[in-house]
Design a protein around this motif. Sequence first.
Motif, PDB file in Angstrom:
ATOM      1  N   ILE A 207       0.805  -1.220   0.000  1.00  0.00           N
ATOM      2  CA  ILE A 207       0.000   0.000   0.000  1.00  0.00           C
ATOM      3  C   ILE A 207       0.840   1.274   0.000  1.00  0.00           C
ATOM      4  O   ILE A 207       0.373   2.316  -0.451  1.00  0.00           O
ATOM      5  N   PHE A 208       2.084   1.190   0.449  1.00  0.00           N
ATOM      6  CA  PHE A 208       2.926   2.385   0.410  1.00  0.00           C
ATOM      7  C   PHE A 208       3.471   2.641  -0.992  1.00  0.00           C
ATOM      8  O   PHE A 208       4.124   3.647  -1.233  1.00  0.00           O
ATOM      9  N   GLY A 209       3.168   1.717  -1.931  1.00  0.00           N
ATOM     10  CA  GLY A 209       3.631   1.887  -3.306  1.00  0.00           C
ATOM     11  C   GLY A 209       2.660   2.625  -4.202  1.00  0.00           C
ATOM     12  O   GLY A 209       2.965   2.910  -5.358  1.00  0.00           O
ATOM     13  N   GLY A 210       1.430   2.925  -3.726  1.00  0.00           N
ATOM     14  CA  GLY A 210       0.459   3.674  -4.511  1.00  0.00           C
ATOM     15  C   GLY A 210      -0.390   2.795  -5.414  1.00  0.00           C
ATOM     16  O   GLY A 210      -0.261   1.576  -5.441  1.00  0.00           O
ATOM     17  N   VAL A 211      -1.266   3.442  -6.189  1.00  0.00           N
ATOM     18  CA  VAL A 211      -2.263   2.717  -6.978  1.00  0.00           C
ATOM     19  C   VAL A 211      -1.640   1.839  -8.060  1.00  0.00           C
ATOM     20  O   VAL A 211      -2.146   0.763  -8.382  1.00  0.00           O
ATOM     21  N   ARG A 212      -0.514   2.275  -8.640  1.00  0.00           N
ATOM     22  CA  ARG A 212       0.105   1.442  -9.677  1.00  0.00           C
ATOM     23  C   ARG A 212       0.672   0.158  -9.079  1.00  0.00           C
ATOM     24  O   ARG A 212       0.609  -0.908  -9.684  1.00  0.00           O
ATOM     25  N   SER A 213       1.228   0.261  -7.891  1.00  0.00           N
ATOM     26  CA  SER A 213       1.711  -0.931  -7.193  1.00  0.00           C
ATOM     27  C   SER A 213       0.553  -1.855  -6.858  1.00  0.00           C
ATOM     28  O   SER A 213       0.639  -3.073  -7.019  1.00  0.00           O
ATOM     29  N   ALA A 367      -8.428 -13.215   0.853  1.00  0.00           N
ATOM     30  CA  ALA A 367      -8.541 -12.202   1.900  1.00  0.00           C
ATOM     31  C   ALA A 367      -7.462 -11.138   1.778  1.00  0.00           C
ATOM     32  O   ALA A 367      -7.741  -9.935   1.947  1.00  0.00           O
ATOM     33  N   PHE A 368      -6.231 -11.550   1.482  1.00  0.00           N
ATOM     34  CA  PHE A 368      -5.153 -10.570   1.407  1.00  0.00           C
ATOM     35  C   PHE A 368      -5.349  -9.632   0.219  1.00  0.00           C
ATOM     36  O   PHE A 368      -5.109  -8.419   0.326  1.00  0.00           O
ATOM     37  N   SER A 369      -5.809 -10.170  -0.913  1.00  0.00           N
ATOM     38  CA  SER A 369      -6.080  -9.295  -2.058  1.00  0.00           C
ATOM     39  C   SER A 369      -7.215  -8.328  -1.730  1.00  0.00           C
ATOM     40  O   SER A 369      -7.228  -7.181  -2.180  1.00  0.00           O
ATOM     41  N   SER A 370      -8.176  -8.776  -0.931  1.00  0.00           N
ATOM     42  CA  SER A 370      -9.267  -7.889  -0.515  1.00  0.00           C
ATOM     43  C   SER A 370      -8.761  -6.775   0.389  1.00  0.00           C
ATOM     44  O   SER A 370      -9.235  -5.641   0.318  1.00  0.00           O
ATOM     45  N   VAL A 371      -7.811  -7.090   1.260  1.00  0.00           N
ATOM     46  CA  VAL A 371      -7.213  -6.054   2.111  1.00  0.00           C
ATOM     47  C   VAL A 371      -6.618  -4.950   1.244  1.00  0.00           C
ATOM     48  O   VAL A 371      -6.807  -3.756   1.518  1.00  0.00           O
ATOM     49  N   ILE A 372      -5.932  -5.353   0.180  1.00  0.00           N
ATOM     50  CA  ILE A 372      -5.293  -4.367  -0.703  1.00  0.00           C
ATOM     51  C   ILE A 372      -6.343  -3.547  -1.449  1.00  0.00           C
ATOM     52  O   ILE A 372      -6.254  -2.320  -1.534  1.00  0.00           O
ATOM     53  N   GLY A 373      -7.358  -4.234  -2.002  1.00  0.00           N
ATOM     54  CA  GLY A 373      -8.423  -3.524  -2.707  1.00  0.00           C
ATOM     55  C   GLY A 373      -9.202  -2.606  -1.778  1.00  0.00           C
ATOM     56  O   GLY A 373      -9.517  -1.462  -2.130  1.00  0.00           O
ATOM     57  N   ASN A 374      -9.511  -3.092  -0.581  1.00  0.00           N
ATOM     58  CA  ASN A 374     -10.241  -2.285   0.398  1.00  0.00           C
ATOM     59  C   ASN A 374      -9.464  -1.025   0.775  1.00  0.00           C
ATOM     60  O   ASN A 374     -10.031   0.065   0.901  1.00  0.00           O
ATOM     61  N   TYR A 375      -8.163  -1.206   0.972  1.00  0.00           N
ATOM     62  CA  TYR A 375      -7.336  -0.053   1.330  1.00  0.00           C
ATOM     63  C   TYR A 375      -7.402   1.019   0.237  1.00  0.00           C
ATOM     64  O   TYR A 375      -7.512   2.219   0.535  1.00  0.00           O
ATOM     65  N   TYR A 376      -7.348   0.587  -1.034  1.00  0.00           N
ATOM     66  CA  TYR A 376      -7.342   1.580  -2.109  1.00  0.00           C
ATOM     67  C   TYR A 376      -8.617   2.416  -2.105  1.00  0.00           C
ATOM     68  O   TYR A 376      -8.582   3.623  -2.378  1.00  0.00           O
ATOM     69  N   LYS A 389      -0.590  15.212   2.753  1.00  0.00           N
ATOM     70  CA  LYS A 389       0.030  13.893   2.656  1.00  0.00           C
ATOM     71  C   LYS A 389       0.093  13.171   3.997  1.00  0.00           C
ATOM     72  O   LYS A 389       0.014  11.948   4.065  1.00  0.00           O
ATOM     73  N   TRP A 390       0.242  13.929   5.074  1.00  0.00           N
ATOM     74  CA  TRP A 390       0.375  13.288   6.376  1.00  0.00           C
ATOM     75  C   TRP A 390      -0.910  12.574   6.781  1.00  0.00           C
ATOM     76  O   TRP A 390      -0.868  11.578   7.512  1.00  0.00           O
ATOM     77  N   VAL A 391      -2.053  13.076   6.294  1.00  0.00           N
ATOM     78  CA  VAL A 391      -3.329  12.419   6.617  1.00  0.00           C
ATOM     79  C   VAL A 391      -3.360  11.020   5.998  1.00  0.00           C
ATOM     80  O   VAL A 391      -3.780  10.055   6.646  1.00  0.00           O
ATOM     81  N   LEU A 392      -2.899  10.924   4.747  1.00  0.00           N
ATOM     82  CA  LEU A 392      -2.852   9.618   4.091  1.00  0.00           C
ATOM     83  C   LEU A 392      -1.899   8.672   4.815  1.00  0.00           C
ATOM     84  O   LEU A 392      -2.191   7.479   4.968  1.00  0.00           O
ATOM     85  N   GLN A 393      -0.778   9.192   5.278  1.00  0.00           N
ATOM     86  CA  GLN A 393       0.177   8.341   5.991  1.00  0.00           C
ATOM     87  C   GLN A 393      -0.419   7.826   7.304  1.00  0.00           C
ATOM     88  O   GLN A 393      -0.256   6.661   7.660  1.00  0.00           O
TER      89      GLN A 393
END
Length: 497
Positions: A207-213, A367-376, A389-393
């Motif tokens: 998730i720290f890699g952004g949407v392309r990651s 489940a792990f792929s859902s965690v990533i999708g949910n986070y986005y 930016k600090w809010v996103l962090q």
Amino acid sequence: MDALTDLVTNVGDFIWQGMFIVLIGIGLYLTIRTRGVQFRSIPEMFRILGEPSGKDSEGRTQISSFRAFTISAASRVGTANIAGVALAISIGGPGAVFWMWVIASVGAASAFVESLLAQLYKHPGKDAYVGGPAYYMQRGLRARWMGVAFAIIICLTYGFVFNTVQSNSIVDAISQSTASFAPGLAESMGLKVVLGVILAVLTAVIIFGGVRSISSFTQVIVPVMAVMYVGLGLVVVVMNITEIPAVFMQIIEGAFGIREFATGSLMGVIVQGVRRGLFSNEAGMGSAPNAGATAAVSHPAKQGFVQSLGVYFDTILVCSITAFIVLLSKPTFGDEAAGASLTQTALADQLGGWAVHFLTVAIFLFAFSSVIGNYYYGESNIQFLTERKWVLQVYRIVVLLCVFGGTIAALDLVWSLADVFMAVMALLNLIAILLLAGVASKVLKHYERQRKAGKEPIFHASDMPEITGLETWDGGDEVTTRQFWIDREAMRQPAKK
């Protein structure tokens, strides 16, 4: 803890007594308004899925329809397909499966409209487009307050509550596997803590890699996990092919109250099916449009088609596989709520003890792929709320804490919280797409006129000046130029001799 669980469950039960009417009612209205687009346009859904996305002004390949589809599928195809279906059957009986099918078929129209609107009102972000209900509430309805409310709720629901559900189900599955050779370890807090740390670290890396990651991860893992699980489920179905008609009869009889199940009423069966169906396919809930908006496509309707296909993929295919696996094992209904462990036990009955461990791997991937999708989904709405930016962090850190916390939380409380948050979020979004249904209908007709003329549909804001509030669609994307599609067609034609 039991008192809190009971309170949240009672609140959820009260809300869902009316929510299933709202979901089906608005879904039927949108089905009529779009002339049954989710049924008559299935071939178009598949045609669009593999289309190229073109390049942006910096020469980078943009996010394609397929990559956007996998982000939404990563969230959709999760433990709801394994744990949620099993939970619905264990509480509501086989009839709940029928109502999952109904909510998917009707809800696919809602999925079409919400994703079309997300594309139409999308915003050019730093790495890719962003969009979703918050954006079309602000720009389409001119109701920023509504967008802010939705954005806050989806951040809480997906980033925190739903990710807790996913990590909770991972632990449930791994404990079931571990119990076969180390019963003491399976129930220990130490195992849960270790799993929580591992999940949090893996999540952080992505998730720290952004949407392309995120999209790079999902476009690989989603097809792998889907083929793996569906393939195994089809083996079970083929092994028991003579019993499939009886399973269908169980589902139909239970759906209309012909037989009594744990809920003791037809309403209970329907509500369980609608709850778990919505949690699984997310049609009309306002989540998938956040993924659909990221794609660079030639026409807003294209992501509507793609996300409708996602609903069918999730519920009609993957959830049905789970239902058959569970029902072929002839489980008892109503004894207690059971999640992923019920599916694991049912699969082991069919294929042997090794299947428990195989499904544990599948559940982890789901489940792990859902965690990533949910986070986005949360990230895209944080960007709507603020550019700090600090809010996103901070949001990312809290998400990681919830992923960890889910490994030690109680199953009943987590699912009950998910039910309540999901209902509130869906209600806000359904009101918005109902009010914007006229806009979606016009854009769909614009698409269909071009298809009838034999052209690849493209859309520019100037085509429909009556639609205001659009930030993009000025013809700047490569895929929105007629020449792009002329060149693509020329490349596909065999060289003339």
